[in-house]
Scaffold this motif. Structure first.
Motif, PDB file in Angstrom:
ATOM      1  N   LEU A  10       0.791  -1.227   0.022  1.00 21.14           N
ATOM      2  CA  LEU A  10       0.080  -0.126   0.005  1.00 21.14           C
ATOM      3  C   LEU A  10       0.971   1.230   0.049  1.00 21.14           C
ATOM      4  O   LEU A  10       2.124   1.232   0.689  1.00 21.14           O
ATOM      5  CB  LEU A  10      -0.873   0.037   1.178  1.00 21.14           C
ATOM      6  CG  LEU A  10      -1.870  -1.089   1.335  1.00 21.14           C
ATOM      7  CD1 LEU A  10      -2.497  -1.158   2.646  1.00 21.14           C
ATOM      8  CD2 LEU A  10      -2.797  -1.267   0.326  1.00 21.14           C
ATOM      9  N   GLY A  14      -2.712   4.785   1.947  1.00 19.96           N
ATOM     10  CA  GLY A  14      -3.474   3.763   1.881  1.00 19.96           C
ATOM     11  C   GLY A  14      -3.944   3.580   0.582  1.00 19.96           C
ATOM     12  O   GLY A  14      -4.890   2.307   0.429  1.00 19.96           O
ATOM     13  N   SER A  15      -3.734   3.836  -0.382  1.00 18.97           N
ATOM     14  CA  SER A  15      -4.231   3.263  -1.852  1.00 18.97           C
ATOM     15  C   SER A  15      -3.160   2.086  -2.298  1.00 18.97           C
ATOM     16  O   SER A  15      -2.049   2.074  -1.608  1.00 18.97           O
ATOM     17  CB  SER A  15      -4.101   4.398  -2.937  1.00 18.97           C
ATOM     18  OG  SER A  15      -2.422   4.789  -3.069  1.00 18.97           O
ATOM     19  N   LYS A  22      -7.955   3.715  -3.815  1.00 17.58           N
ATOM     20  CA  LYS A  22      -8.319   3.347  -2.490  1.00 17.58           C
ATOM     21  C   LYS A  22      -9.804   2.525  -3.051  1.00 17.58           C
ATOM     22  O   LYS A  22     -10.483   2.703  -4.015  1.00 17.58           O
ATOM     23  CB  LYS A  22      -8.733   4.400  -1.661  1.00 17.58           C
ATOM     24  CG  LYS A  22      -7.452   4.928  -1.048  1.00 17.58           C
ATOM     25  CD  LYS A  22      -7.884   6.003  -0.216  1.00 17.58           C
ATOM     26  CE  LYS A  22      -6.500   6.842   0.263  1.00 17.58           C
ATOM     27  NZ  LYS A  22      -6.960   7.968   1.005  1.00 17.58           N
TER      28      LYS A  22
END
Ligand code: R1P
Ligand code: URA
Length: 288
Positions: A10, A14-15, A22
């Motif tokens: 990641l 957080g993608s 995401k």
């Protein structure tokens, strides 16, 4: 067991690693295209676009067409990229990225490829549309996964009986299109159907010679004359086998639609390939 950071990568926000997406950025209906610039060629017809991102060749836009939420993603060229795109798309819907564990309730995505292709059958003209009933992979992607159960065994057998001189190339694997999507898109009179061969390159792997000679001068002729249950190999491109294979392995529905831009028998190339692709895009959106 948690999937380790080296396996499920990641980005700091957080993608997911390559696609830069995401979970909330992705629609359950997805159009894949090879060319990053083709994404906008599709979304020009959308009523609204809610999200855009690009990393390397992976350009994504998500928006609405006739109240339907659709993501359009470019894969770049080749089944090596399809391995990345399909694993990351699946992770976005079927893995809890915070807990790093697969979800119990799985989501099945609907994925349509809108790409270009060359036909190897004289009777299929340039500018035609073609839906791939099955894919023959001359790439080796699916051989790295436990994939025997999802392959078309009768077609595999027919290929190994009829195709000569394959020894130095990967053993071909075959996977069928999602039957519901195929039925929906192939009923249109403008749509040809056939077996699509996916090759690991554009030149020698598709029988093209510029300066470097072919290892096997008969490879193309063997593809042209191949027949199984009255079906022929109709066209060559570079992603469909990976798309069909990864979709079936991961429980998604996939169909590959091709704009025929070259006829390899007559030697013709479409006068205006962008126009043909544009027509296929409109056809795809109208029938989704
Ligand atoms: C080669 O020119 C590329 O065109 C075809 C092949 O599969 C390969 O990716 O598809 P796209 O037009 O979708 O890129
Ligand atoms: N894309 C391919 O991979 N081959 C062709 O001949 C045309 C487009």
């Amino acid at each position: 067991m948690q999937i380790k950071p080296s396996e499920l990568i990641l980005n700091p926000d957080g993608s997911i690693y390559h696609l830069n997406l995401k979970p909330e950025h992705l629609a359950n209906t997805i159009i894949t295209v090879g060319d990053p610039d083709r994404v906008k060629q599709v979304t020009q017809y959308f009523d609204s676009i809610e999200f855009s991102t690009q990393k390397r060749e992976f350009h994504t836009q998500t928006g609405y067409y006739n109240n339907q939420r659709i993501s359009v993603i470019s894969t770049g060229i080749g089944t090596d990229n399809i391995d990345i795109v399909f694993n990351e798309l699946d992770a976005l819907v079927n893995i809890d990225l915070e807990k790093r564990i697969p979800k119990k309730q799985l989501t099945s995505l609907t994925i349509i490829r809108v790409g270009t292709s060359g036909t190897i059958q004289k009777n299929i003209p340039t500018n035609a549309f073609l839906a791939a009933e099955s894919a023959v992979g001359f790439d080796s992607l699916l051989h790295y996964y436990q994939s025997d159960a999802i392959q078309n065994k009768a077609l595999n057998q027919a290929l190994s009986n009829q195709l000569k001189h394959l020894s130095k190339k990967a053993t071909p694997y075959t996977v069928d299109a999602d039957s519901t999507l195929l039925a929906k898109f192939s009923k249109h009179p403008a749509m040809h159907t056939g077996i699509t061969a996916t090759n690991v390159g554009f030149y020698a792997p598709q029988g093209r010679v510029l300066r470097a000679p072919l290892q096997d001068a008969n490879f193309m002729e063997n593809l042209v004359s191949f027949q199984h249950n009255n079906r022929r190999i109709t066209n060559l491109e570079m992603e469909t086998s990976g798309i069909y294979g990864m979709a079936k392995l991961l429980g998604h529905k996939a169909l590959s639609l091709n704009a025929i831009v070259a006829n390899r028998v007559t030697g013709e190339f479409a006068m205006n390939p962008t126009k043909t692709v544009n027509q296929l895009i409109q056809f795809t959106l109208e029938n989704l």
